[in-house]
Design an enzyme around this catalytic site. Sequence first.
Site, PDB file in Angstrom:
ATOM      1  N   GLU A 248      28.482 -36.290  -5.847  1.00  0.00           N
ATOM      2  CA  GLU A 248      27.144 -35.945  -4.847  1.00  0.00           C
ATOM      3  C   GLU A 248      26.675 -37.630  -5.019  1.00  0.00           C
ATOM      4  OE1 GLU A 248      24.287 -33.091  -6.092  1.00  0.00           O
ATOM      5  OE2 GLU A 248      25.658 -31.543  -5.781  1.00  0.00           O
TER       6      GLU A 248
ATOM      7  N   TYR B 287      25.107 -25.010 -11.003  1.00  0.00           N
ATOM      8  CA  TYR B 287      24.963 -23.711 -11.970  1.00  0.00           C
ATOM      9  C   TYR B 287      26.492 -23.444 -13.029  1.00  0.00           C
ATOM     10  CZ  TYR B 287      23.084 -20.563  -8.396  1.00  0.00           C
ATOM     11  OH  TYR B 287      22.894 -19.518  -7.136  1.00  0.00           O
TER      12      TYR B 287
ATOM     13  N   CYS C 286      32.061 -21.106  -4.461  1.00  0.00           N
ATOM     14  CA  CYS C 286      31.652 -21.696  -5.344  1.00  0.00           C
ATOM     15  C   CYS C 286      33.147 -21.068  -6.793  1.00  0.00           C
ATOM     16  CB  CYS C 286      30.190 -20.586  -5.951  1.00  0.00           C
ATOM     17  SG  CYS C 286      29.570 -22.050  -7.970  1.00  0.00           S
TER      18      CYS C 286
ATOM     19  N   CYS D  64      36.507 -26.335  -8.310  1.00  0.00           N
ATOM     20  CA  CYS D  64      35.151 -26.305  -8.475  1.00  0.00           C
ATOM     21  C   CYS D  64      35.666 -27.173  -6.684  1.00  0.00           C
ATOM     22  CB  CYS D  64      34.793 -27.431  -8.916  1.00  0.00           C
ATOM     23  SG  CYS D  64      32.961 -28.048  -8.808  1.00  0.00           S
TER      24      CYS D  64
ATOM     25  N   ASP E 204      26.751 -20.734  -2.172  1.00  0.00           N
ATOM     26  CA  ASP E 204      27.187 -21.759  -3.917  1.00  0.00           C
ATOM     27  C   ASP E 204      25.702 -22.659  -4.245  1.00  0.00           C
ATOM     28  OD1 ASP E 204      28.310 -23.465  -5.060  1.00  0.00           O
ATOM     29  OD2 ASP E 204      28.387 -25.242  -3.681  1.00  0.00           O
ATOM     30  N   SER E 205      25.670 -22.906  -4.922  1.00  0.00           N
ATOM     31  CA  SER E 205      24.142 -23.253  -6.222  1.00  0.00           C
ATOM     32  C   SER E 205      24.209 -24.110  -4.834  1.00  0.00           C
ATOM     33  CB  SER E 205      25.369 -23.784  -7.757  1.00  0.00           C
ATOM     34  OG  SER E 205      26.295 -24.578  -7.108  1.00  0.00           O
TER      35      SER E 205
ATOM     36  N   HIS F 222      33.364 -29.357  -5.028  1.00  0.00           N
ATOM     37  CA  HIS F 222      33.008 -30.463  -4.894  1.00  0.00           C
ATOM     38  C   HIS F 222      34.740 -31.546  -5.069  1.00  0.00           C
ATOM     39  CE1 HIS F 222      28.954 -29.301  -6.228  1.00  0.00           C
ATOM     40  NE2 HIS F 222      28.525 -31.050  -5.523  1.00  0.00           N
TER      41      HIS F 222
END
Lengths: 296, 296
Positions: free
Chosen positions: B154, B42, B73, B197, B10-11, B199
């Site tokens: 995050e 990304y 990702c 996504c 993943d990024s 996340h």
Amino acid sequence: MSNRPIGVFDSGIGGLSVLRELLRLMPDESYIYLGDSARVPYGNKSVETVRLFASQCTQFLLSQDVKLVVVACNTVSAVALDAVQQAISIPVIEMIEPAAAAAVERTVTGNIGVIGTRATVGSRAYNVAIHRLQNEREINVYSLACPLFVPLVEEGWLDHPATRAIAQEYLNELFRPCAAATGDDAETRIDTLVLGCTHYPLLKPLLRSLLPNVHLIDCGTYAAQVAYAALQQEETLAFSGEKSTLQPKVRFCLTDILPNFAPIAERFLNFSVDDVERVVIDHPLLAPERKVRLER
Amino acid sequence: MSNRPIGVFDSGIGGLSVLRELLRLMPDESYIYLGDSARVPYGNKSVETVRLFASQCTQFLLSQDVKLVVVACNTVSAVALDAVQQAISIPVIEMIEPAAAAAVERTVTGNIGVIGTRATVGSRAYNVAIHRLQNEREINVYSLACPLFVPLVEEGWLDHPATRAIAQEYLNELFRPCAAATGDDAETRIDTLVLGCTHYPLLKPLLRSLLPNVHLIDCGTYAAQVAYAALQQEETLAFSGEKSTLQPKVRFCLTDILPNFAPIAERFLNFSVDDVERVVIDHPLLAPERKVRLER
């Protein structure tokens, strides 16, 4: 006198707020703006990685024969300035010391707030600079990382209710320990706030409305003054017979052509950017450098 | 049977939500997780740059002799899958198609929402996949980029009032055109939302409370099933005599040791990560690879 350009670099687009101040003070200079947009942001990354990236940015600008380097990024200024200064003989202007000096000069209560990225705040670079400059006075520094401000600014949510709520929460957290330590009367309150990240000047209207009695320090303003003084001392200011009314002379170089660069750049600069170049600063095997005309 | 590891990249850290699903379904496998944290994110970058970075991630995993690559990702899956598949003979599992298939299977009203990064949504990869899979039905796809969700996750602001307000605003924008087109009764409403996504699964409790009647599709769940089927078909599933109760067998490789990796990883995985390796995937001149024990 020198017609060589001034080199300005940042992890991405935040440094455009510094470029704006440079252009305001020195409209006759030509500039190369480098944004490392392929690897943006730097502010949450490790010191080691920021140092490496900063060295690569510096090498690129040197290869363009700039006469002065402006590190238009607080994170790099805070944790990687020596990596920039190594093997460079032209002047380097960074963000921390000019803003710290302005804050020391401005504060009456002796309590200064500093907001920035996690890397900048973690480095305590502003604390060190302010304490070095405080002379006989005793100045207290209260600092807080505000990592959500960068994405909010990049989204253009400059006066959005969510931005306002997040800002209020950050500011409460920043001001609380000072109030607890001093009793929170007007004579002891934080009266000066350093916007220790080049994205934050776009939040000035919002922050001013939340903090009507606090003086906001925009790094770009003071860094531009130091850059001017350095060029004057080196006798390399660009010559202009009369006040310029031309388009700003800026070459925009990015390591990635961000799809939304044009509107963001316009938000920072108040003029439209039409041409940007994709440049390679990290790897010889990358796709070749090329110029792109932005769609709008 | 094969004891070679599964490679997951993943990024940055979002792919940990996919790793969690892989571990849940295949606890006996060993894994190499690569996060390109030096260049994260990304999702706002150009297709060209994402393709380059994805190739470099793939090359690194191949050099580690993995038996399967999971592109954990959505951005890479949406815009750079062919760059991953080039010159690779082992199976590649991506995020889009398994989630699209699950959404098509699940929707009753025939109206599906998709949220993701700017790059993923801009690629229309979910629209294409869903329309390819819809068969005789006519399915409408409503998609929206939600770029602030990644930084909010995050920061760990998973149920913060600001996150709730931002989510509400994004969802209003996502649902409005469907309601306008169909009249917004229960039979025509968006009833299925793809979290496009890696996340976003951490926002599931919040999204569930805002959308109690909408089915949320977590890509990792369905990609893990496809990965299992691929290994079964290749007859390379790892052998285990009994249900594993050991620590998960994961090697964590990052291109930058993010200062706050340990708490974020724990938030995604529900177990603590003690050792990570800094690896170099882009440049032979970088500092050497090294192992680091995380502070907590």
